[in-house]
Design an enzyme around this catalytic site. Structure first.
Site, PDB file in Angstrom:
ATOM      1  N   SER A 178       0.859  -1.178   0.000  1.00  0.00           N
ATOM      2  CA  SER A 178       0.000   0.000   0.000  1.00  0.00           C
ATOM      3  C   SER A 178       0.898   1.232   0.000  1.00  0.00           C
ATOM      4  O   SER A 178       1.758   1.374   0.873  1.00  0.00           O
ATOM      5  CB  SER A 178      -0.884  -0.046   1.256  1.00  0.00           C
ATOM      6  N   LYS A 224      -1.302  -0.775  -4.233  1.00  0.00           N
ATOM      7  CA  LYS A 224      -2.500  -0.032  -3.828  1.00  0.00           C
ATOM      8  C   LYS A 224      -2.081   1.403  -3.572  1.00  0.00           C
ATOM      9  O   LYS A 224      -1.201   1.667  -2.754  1.00  0.00           O
ATOM     10  CB  LYS A 224      -3.074  -0.672  -2.561  1.00  0.00           C
ATOM     11  N   LYS A 268      -3.006   5.159  -2.284  1.00  0.00           N
ATOM     12  CA  LYS A 268      -3.933   5.985  -1.514  1.00  0.00           C
ATOM     13  C   LYS A 268      -4.296   7.206  -2.352  1.00  0.00           C
ATOM     14  O   LYS A 268      -3.396   7.837  -2.943  1.00  0.00           O
ATOM     15  CB  LYS A 268      -3.258   6.454  -0.211  1.00  0.00           C
ATOM     16  N   ASP A 319      -7.222   3.305  -2.851  1.00  0.00           N
ATOM     17  CA  ASP A 319      -7.937   3.313  -1.562  1.00  0.00           C
ATOM     18  C   ASP A 319      -8.160   4.772  -1.159  1.00  0.00           C
ATOM     19  O   ASP A 319      -7.206   5.537  -1.005  1.00  0.00           O
ATOM     20  CB  ASP A 319      -7.082   2.594  -0.503  1.00  0.00           C
ATOM     21  N   GLU A 379     -11.160   1.075  -3.192  1.00  0.00           N
ATOM     22  CA  GLU A 379     -11.467   0.744  -1.801  1.00  0.00           C
ATOM     23  C   GLU A 379     -12.040   1.965  -1.074  1.00  0.00           C
ATOM     24  O   GLU A 379     -11.489   3.066  -1.148  1.00  0.00           O
ATOM     25  CB  GLU A 379     -10.165   0.276  -1.131  1.00  0.00           C
ATOM     26  N   ASP A 388     -13.792  -1.470   3.278  1.00  0.00           N
ATOM     27  CA  ASP A 388     -12.833  -1.690   4.365  1.00  0.00           C
ATOM     28  C   ASP A 388     -13.480  -1.200   5.663  1.00  0.00           C
ATOM     29  O   ASP A 388     -14.064  -1.994   6.426  1.00  0.00           O
ATOM     30  CB  ASP A 388     -11.528  -0.937   4.024  1.00  0.00           C
ATOM     31  N   LYS A 434      -9.808  -7.278   7.661  1.00  0.00           N
ATOM     32  CA  LYS A 434      -8.732  -7.108   8.648  1.00  0.00           C
ATOM     33  C   LYS A 434      -9.211  -7.792   9.919  1.00  0.00           C
ATOM     34  O   LYS A 434     -10.276  -7.429  10.446  1.00  0.00           O
ATOM     35  CB  LYS A 434      -8.467  -5.624   8.930  1.00  0.00           C
ATOM     36  N   GLY A 460      -4.282  -4.705   6.016  1.00  0.00           N
ATOM     37  CA  GLY A 460      -3.306  -4.505   7.087  1.00  0.00           C
ATOM     38  C   GLY A 460      -3.531  -3.212   7.834  1.00  0.00           C
ATOM     39  O   GLY A 460      -4.282  -2.339   7.397  1.00  0.00           O
TER      40      GLY A 460
HETATM   41  O1  OSB Z   1      -7.140   1.704   4.694  1.00  0.00           O
HETATM   42  O2  OSB Z   1      -6.194  -0.188   4.435  1.00  0.00           O
HETATM   43  C1  OSB Z   1      -6.201   0.945   4.924  1.00  0.00           C
HETATM   44  C2  OSB Z   1      -2.894   1.617   6.634  1.00  0.00           C
HETATM   45  C3  OSB Z   1      -3.320   2.327   7.699  1.00  0.00           C
HETATM   46  C4  OSB Z   1      -4.656   2.595   7.845  1.00  0.00           C
HETATM   47  C5  OSB Z   1      -5.568   2.149   6.925  1.00  0.00           C
HETATM   48  C6  OSB Z   1      -5.148   1.420   5.840  1.00  0.00           C
HETATM   49  C7  OSB Z   1      -3.778   1.181   5.685  1.00  0.00           C
HETATM   50  C8  OSB Z   1      -3.186   0.514   4.558  1.00  0.00           C
HETATM   51  C9  OSB Z   1      -1.875  -0.161   4.786  1.00  0.00           C
HETATM   52  O3  OSB Z   1      -3.623   0.596   3.443  1.00  0.00           O
HETATM   53  C10 OSB Z   1      -1.928  -1.589   4.952  1.00  0.00           C
HETATM   54  C11 OSB Z   1      -0.645  -2.192   5.452  1.00  0.00           C
HETATM   55  O4  OSB Z   1       0.291  -2.367   4.672  1.00  0.00           O
HETATM   56  O5  OSB Z   1      -0.580  -2.514   6.654  1.00  0.00           O
HETATM   57 MG    MG Z   2      -8.411   0.761   3.351  1.00  0.00          MG
END
Ligand code: OSB
Ligand code: MG
Length: 369
Positions: free
Chosen positions: A136, A162, A164, A189, A214, A239, A263, A291
């Site tokens: 991510s 992924k 952001k 995401d 996402e 999510d 998660k 994650g």
């Molecule tokens: O939205 O999935 C999410 C990290 C912190 C808070 C929210 C998210 C995320 C990630 C990272 O996308 C996932 C990871 O590599 O742990």
């Molecule tokens: Mg997410």
């Protein structure tokens, strides 16, 4: 099985690269490691994962600590637990607070597996020894730097990227990534940064062959997501919305999404996560493992769970060096040819580096019989 003591480390680990999302910027990750000891001296390990700010979901590490100390530990301290599935029933009278519950529930699953001398994954269906993984990528407004960073991850073998996104940082970076990497498995995401007013704007994302988008809308919204999914070709993934099996049922029946980011901590632990996996399998709803910037403990748990064949879409489970300079494990988690091996020992299969824990954390005892 009786719980005889619970200890914890409160840890803050500096991140190698600050992680920026639509709602904020993270430079260190705070988390607690909980050690749950039974009457025979076996020890289970769990991680408490919420952020310090209530900006991803409403739980924070501080609220979770209060729930654990004042409400959850009293429910298990005198119980005789025959199977870890009983823990979620004991916790039922505490509403919500899934991440607090998960930290203890997953520690008790780990304890149970260790007590029985087996790896945690033996309790799951159709498991593999290596898991395909993705990464991510945080918001990086310098697009040249963004492309360099993604290139590095692609070279390291990550099988899915992924990105952001947020309003004002979406079409341009996606376009830049697609130009440079026409064939990578790419998704985005939004962490709830858009609203129903953005539907026609978001439809422009359909041209980038994204695996999914996402959580575009609010964390408790099902109707607007259903409207968007009706109008968009790209799959919607939820999510923040998904805290329980009931949320999956609602999303499925309304058509709010075609994919679930699962998660374990966000749904209160392994028992609820297993029910969600069964539900998704029966309905052909794509389920994949997300994650929370976990330490090696949380990622070892994620690897055990993601060993199930149903998790064919690469998860947000990256190597230790993607997140931290130093992990809290004796053996950091590594990626090889786009896959991470499921740790082999009993329970979640990893051992803690006490030296690193004490360097970055504080130790205390929450309960002793
Ligand atoms: O939205 O999935 C999410 C990290 C912190 C808070 C929210 C998210 C995320 C990630 C990272 O996308 C996932 C990871 O590599 O742990
Ligand atoms: Mg997410």
């Amino acid at each position: 099985m009786k719980i005889h003591r619970i200890d914890r480390y409160r840890v803050r680990l500096p991140l190698r690269i600050p992680f920026e999302t639509s709602y904020g910027r993270l430079t260190e990750k705070a988390f607690d490691i909980l050690l749950v000891t039974d009457e025979l001296g076996n020890q289970g390990i769990g991680e408490l994962v919420p952020f310090e700010q209530p900006d991803y979901i409403e739980e924070t590490i501080a609220t979770a600590r209060i729930i654990i100390e004042n409400h959850l530990i009293p429910l298990i301290k005198d119980a005789d637990i025959h199977h870890p599935k009983e823990v979620s029933l004991l916790f039922n009278e505490v509403k919500g607070n899934q991440m607090a519950k998960s930290s203890l529930e997953t520690a008790i699953w780990d304890l149970y597996a260790k007590r029985n001398g087996t790896s945690l994954k033996t309790y799951f269906n159709e498991t593999r020894t290596k898991i395909p993984v993705g990464v991510s990528v945080g918001i990086q407004t310098d697009l040249a730097k963004l492309i360099d960073q993604i290139n590095e991850y692609v070279v390291q073998g990550y099988q899915r990227i992924k990105l952001k996104i947020r309003p004002g940082y979406d079409l341009k970076p996606i376009d830049a990534i697609r130009n440079k990497f026409p064939d990578i498995l790419l998704m985005v995401d939004a962490n709830s940064a858009y609203t129903i007013k953005d539907i026609s704007y978001l439809k422009q994302l359909d041209r980038y062959d994204l695996a999914m988008i996402e959580q575009p809308f609010a964390a408790n919204d099902f109707l607007d997501h259903a409207q968007l999914q009706k109008e968009m070709q790209t799959d919607i993934c939820l999510d923040e919305n998904i805290r329980t099996l009931k949320d999956c049922e609602l999303a499925f029946s309304l058509g709010s999404c075609r994919s679930i980011n699962l998660k374990i901590p966000r749904v209160g632990g392994i028992t609820e996560a297993m029910k969600i996996v069964d539900f998704c399998k029966e309905r052909d709803l794509l389920v994949w493992l997300g994650g929370m910037f976990e330490s090696g403990v949380g990622r070892a748990l994620n690897l055990q769970f993601a060993s199930q064949k149903v998790f064919k879409f690469p998860g947000d489970i990256s190597a230790s060096d993607r997140y931290y300079y130093e992990d809290i494990l004796t053996d950091p988690i590594e990626i090889q040819k786009g896959k991470i091996s499921v740790p082999n020992g009993f329970g979640i299969g990893v051992s803690l580096s006490q030296e690193t824990l004490l360097k970055y954390g504080l130790y205390d005892t929450l309960f002793i019989k």
